[in-house]
Enzyme design. Structure first.
Site, PDB file in Angstrom:
ATOM      1  N   GLY A  52       2.009  -2.133   0.808  1.00  0.00           N
ATOM      2  CA  GLY A  52       0.928  -1.781   1.624  1.00  0.00           C
ATOM      3  C   GLY A  52       1.399  -0.675   2.846  1.00  0.00           C
ATOM      4  O   GLY A  52       0.517   0.002   2.801  1.00  0.00           O
ATOM      5  N   GLY A 103      -1.133   1.703   6.290  1.00  0.00           N
ATOM      6  CA  GLY A 103       0.289   1.686   5.921  1.00  0.00           C
ATOM      7  C   GLY A 103       1.024   3.025   6.701  1.00  0.00           C
ATOM      8  O   GLY A 103       2.248   3.199   5.665  1.00  0.00           O
ATOM      9  N   ASP A 161       8.704 -12.775  -0.403  1.00  0.00           N
ATOM     10  CA  ASP A 161       8.315 -11.492  -0.186  1.00  0.00           C
ATOM     11  C   ASP A 161       9.827 -10.976   0.214  1.00  0.00           C
ATOM     12  O   ASP A 161       9.855  -9.231  -0.180  1.00  0.00           O
ATOM     13  CB  ASP A 161       6.999 -10.855   0.623  1.00  0.00           C
TER      14      ASP A 161
HETATM   15  P1  AMP Z   1       6.216  -7.382   5.941  1.00  0.00           P
HETATM   16  O1  AMP Z   1       5.723  -8.120   7.602  1.00  0.00           O
HETATM   17  O2  AMP Z   1       7.013  -6.176   6.821  1.00  0.00           O
HETATM   18  O3  AMP Z   1       7.320  -8.824   5.298  1.00  0.00           O
HETATM   19  O4  AMP Z   1       5.714  -7.048   5.553  1.00  0.00           O
HETATM   20  C1  AMP Z   1       4.116  -8.064   4.673  1.00  0.00           C
HETATM   21  C2  AMP Z   1       2.866  -7.466   3.877  1.00  0.00           C
HETATM   22  O5  AMP Z   1       2.071  -6.684   4.922  1.00  0.00           O
HETATM   23  C3  AMP Z   1       3.487  -6.164   3.170  1.00  0.00           C
HETATM   24  O6  AMP Z   1       2.915  -7.064   2.163  1.00  0.00           O
HETATM   25  C4  AMP Z   1       3.179  -4.899   3.586  1.00  0.00           C
HETATM   26  O7  AMP Z   1       3.213  -4.143   3.063  1.00  0.00           O
HETATM   27  C5  AMP Z   1       2.419  -5.154   4.782  1.00  0.00           C
HETATM   28  N1  AMP Z   1       2.110  -4.762   5.899  1.00  0.00           N
HETATM   29  C6  AMP Z   1       3.003  -4.217   6.407  1.00  0.00           C
HETATM   30  N2  AMP Z   1       2.492  -3.249   7.348  1.00  0.00           N
HETATM   31  C7  AMP Z   1       1.513  -2.591   7.372  1.00  0.00           C
HETATM   32  C8  AMP Z   1       0.647  -1.659   7.283  1.00  0.00           C
HETATM   33  N3  AMP Z   1       0.770  -1.219   8.358  1.00  0.00           N
HETATM   34  N4  AMP Z   1      -0.319  -1.406   6.579  1.00  0.00           N
HETATM   35  C9  AMP Z   1      -0.061  -2.009   5.540  1.00  0.00           C
HETATM   36  N5  AMP Z   1       0.252  -2.758   5.267  1.00  0.00           N
HETATM   37  C10 AMP Z   1       1.013  -3.323   6.121  1.00  0.00           C
HETATM   38 MG    MG Z   2       7.966  -7.110   3.758  1.00  0.00          MG
END
Ligand code: AMP
Ligand code: MG
Length: 496
Positions: A96, A130, A256
Site C-alpha cells: 500500500g 502511501g 505479512d
Molecule cells: P505494515 O504495518 O508496515 O506491515 O503494513 C501493513 C499494511 O498496511 C501493508 O499492506 C501496508 O502497505 C499498509 N500501509 C501501511 N502504511 C500505509 C500508508 N501510509 N498508506 C497506505 N498503506 C499503508
Molecule cells: Mg509490513
C-alpha cells in the site's frame, strides 16, 4: 545540492517475479516527489549491487530513489499479500505504500529485490496515503544495518531520501522514501492472499517459485512442498533464535511481516531490550503484549502454521492426511528453535562443547539477570572480561551480588571442563556478544536531529558504531550504555 552528472546508474535487472507470477501484483508507478534530497546512501551495498556510488550520489540517483524516474530495466509493481495482524485475518493488504522496482543480480550472482517504501498510493493503499514519514525511514535504515552488522539475516537499506513534502499524521511530518534491498519480498501473507481466495493453482506457482529462488534443495525432496515448509521453518527458527540472542524485539510479527527467505523484514516499532525482562513490549499498538520479547518463539510457530494451512491442497488430496503431515512439520519447530537458541547462547557464555546441563546454566543466568535488573547486552559482553579475570564490569550490571556470584562460580566450573585458554575464549565471546546496539535513546537522538534539525551528524555517528558492533572504541561508553532510567516504558510507534 546533489551533484549533476550525465551518467546514469546501470542496474542489472532481471525481473523473474513479474515474468513468472502474473496475477500476484499490479504494475504501478511511484508518485512524484517535488524536492527530493538524498540523505543517506549505502556505498558498500551499492557496490555489492554492481552500482557506482558516485553516480548514485548525483541527481540521477536522487531521481530514482525518490520514485521520480524508474531506472532502465525496472518493472515497477505493487505486490499482493494478505496477513494475520495481531491474530486477526486481513484478506487484502498488499504493497500500500511500496513498489517493487525489480530484481537486481548482485556481483556475487545473488538475486535481490529493490523496493521503494513510501513512494505513494497504490491499488492496495485502502485509506492510506502511501507515504512514509522520514523518521521511520531513517529508523528502518539504521536498525536494518545494525542487524546486518550483527550477522542477522535482514533486508537492507540502499538509500534514504527526504521528499520535500509533509505527510499528514497526528501532526504533519517531513516525508521520506527508503530504498530497500531484500532476498525477496515474499511473505507468509503472500501465500495467504491466494489460499484465502481458494486459488490453489496460484499457491502452487508461488511455492514452485519460492522453492527455486530460496530453498532449491526442497525441489529434490520426495515431497517438495513439505520440504519447502521445513526449509522456511528452519530459516525462521534460526532467525528468531538469533533475535532472541541479541535482545531484539520485532514488535509486529504479523504474518505479512514474516518472509519466506528467512530475512527480518519491516522494522516498524522494533527495539532492543535494555534490562532483561521477557515480557518487554515496546510497540504502542501491541496493547496485549502479543509480540513481547518472550512470546516471539511461540509466534514463530503460530505464523508458520498459517503458512502450512495454505499448502494443504498441495500436499495430499486427502485433506485430513495433508493436515496430519503438515502438523508433523509444525510440531518440529520448538525443537528447531531450541537447538538454534542453545547453540547461540552456549557461545555467548563462552562454551565450545555441549553438555546436558548447559541450557539450565543459561536459564539460571537469565533468571538472575531478570531478578537483578541487568542490561541484556552488557551482561553478555562483560562475561568476556570475567573470563579475562575481571568480573567487576559484569557485577556492575546487578543490583544484588550474591546470585550472580553464585552463578559465576558454577559457570567457571563448567568452563574448566573445556581445554581452551582464556584469551582465545574471551576473543570468541567478543565476536558474538555486541558492545554497540542501537540504544533507544541514541536512536531517538539521531532521528530527532535528522528530522527536526536536518542534521544527519548524530545519525551517521550512530550508524558507524552499530555497523561495527563488536569493536570497542575508546571513551565512547555513552554509545554502549542504556539510556537514563525513566519511570515510563520506552514506546515505539508504527510510523506508517
Ligand atoms: P505494515 O504495518 O508496515 O506491515 O503494513 C501493513 C499494511 O498496511 C501493508 O499492506 C501496508 O502497505 C499498509 N500501509 C501501511 N502504511 C500505509 C500508508 N501510509 N498508506 C497506505 N498503506 C499503508
Ligand atoms: Mg509490513
Amino acid at each position: 545540492m546533489n551533484k549533476l552528472s550525465s551518467a546514469l546508474p546501470k542496474f542489472a535487472f532481471d525481473n523473474s517475479f513479474s515474468r513468472s507470477l502474473e496475477g500476484c501484483f499490479v504494475e504501478w508507478n511511484a508518485a512524484t516527489a517535488d524536492a527530493p534530497k538524498l540523505l543517506q546512501l549505502n556505498h558498500e551495498l551499492a557496490k555489492e549491487l554492481g552500482l557506482d556510488p558516485a553516480i548514485l550520489e548525483t541527481d540521477a540517483g536522487t531521481s530514482i530513489f525518490s520514485g521520480n524516474v524508474a531506472p532502465e530495466g525496472a518493472a515497477p509493481m505493487a505486490q499482493a499479500y494478505a496477513g494475520h495482524q495481531f491474530g486477526g485475518f486481513s484478506p487484502q493488504l498488499g504493497d500500500g505504500r511500496a513498489l517493487l522496482l525489480g530484481e537486481v543480480i548482485d556481483i556475487y550472482g545473488r538475486r535481490r529485490d529493490l523496493q521503494l517504501k513510501g513512494s505513494g498510493r497504490t491499488p492496495f493503499s485502502r485509506g492510506g496515503d502511501g507515504k512514509s514519514a522520514l523518521g521511520p525511514v531513517l529508523r528502518e535504515y539504521l536498525i536494518g544495518e545494525a542487524m546486518h552488522a550483527l550477522g542477522v539475516p535482514t533486508t537492507r537499506a540502499l538509500a534514504a531520501v527526504s521528499t520535500g513534502e509533509m505527510v499528514r499524521r497526528e501532526t504533519p511530518l517531513p516525508g521520506g522514501i527508503l530504498t530497500r534491498v531484500a532476498a525477496s519480498h515474499m511473505r507468509v501473507g503472500t501465500f495467504q492472499f491466494f489460499a484465502a481466495r481458494g486459488d490453489e493453482e496460484k499457491v502452487r506457482q508461488l511455492a514452485d517459485y519460492a522453492i527455486a529462488r530460496h530453498h532449491p534443495a526442497a525441489a529434490d525432496a520426495e515431497s517438495p512442498y513439505l520440504a519447502f515448509l521445513e526449509a522456511v521453518a528452519e530459516a525462521q527458527a534460526s532467525l528468531v533464535a538469533h533475535w532472541m540472542s541479541i535482545g531484539f524485539i520485532h514488535g509486529v510479527m504479523n504474518t505479512d511481516n514474516m518472509t519466506i527467505s528467512g530475512e527480518t523484514i519491516d522494522y516498524g516499532p522494533c527495539a532492543f531490550m535494555d534490562s532483561y525482562a521477557p515480557d518487554t513490549v515496546f510497540s504502542s499498538i501491541d496493547t496485549q503484549g502479543r509480540y513481547a520479547y518472550g512470546n516471539q518463539p511461540d509466534i514463530l510457530g503460530w505464523n508458520l502454521a498459517r503458512l502450512a494451512e495454505t499448502l494443504i491442497p498441495l500436499i495430499d488430496p486427502d485433506k485430513d492426511r495433508a493436515i496430519e503431515t503438515l502438523t508433523d512439520v509444525i510440531n518440529t519447530i520448538p525443537a528447531r528453535y531450541d537447538a538454534h537458541w542453545a547453540g547461540r547462547m552456549r557461545r555467548k557464555i563462552g562454551l565450545t562443547t555441549e553438555l546436558s546441563g548447559d541450557v539450565g546454566l543459561i536459564d539460571d543466568l537469565l533468571t538472575t539477570m531478570h531478578q537483578g535488573g541487568a542490561d541484556f547486552t552488557l551482561t553478555f559482553r562483560h562475561l568476556a572480561a570475567a573470563v579475562r579475570g575481571n568480573a567487576i564490569p559484569l557485577q556492575g550490571q546487578f543490583t544484588e551480588l550474591s546470585a550472580i556470584n553464585a552463578w559465576l562460580e558454577t559457570w567457571r566450573a563448567r568452563l574448566a571442563e573445556e581445554d581452551i585458554d582464556a584469551e582465545t575464549r574471551a576473543d570468541a565471546m567478543d565476536r558474538i556478544n555486541p558492545l554497540y546496539i542501537p540504544r533507544n535513546h541514541k536512536v531517538e537522538e539521531a532521528l530527532d536531529a535528522a528530522v527536526d534539525l536536518e542534521d544527519m551528524g548524530p545519525f551517521e555517528a550512530l550508524l558507524e558504531f552499530v555497523s561495527h558492533p563488536f569493536d570497542p572504541v575508546d571513551d565512547q561508553d555513552n554509545y554502549a550504555a542504556p539510556g537514563p532510567q525513566t519511570n515510563l516504558p520506552y514506546q515505539t510507534f508504527c510510523g506508517t
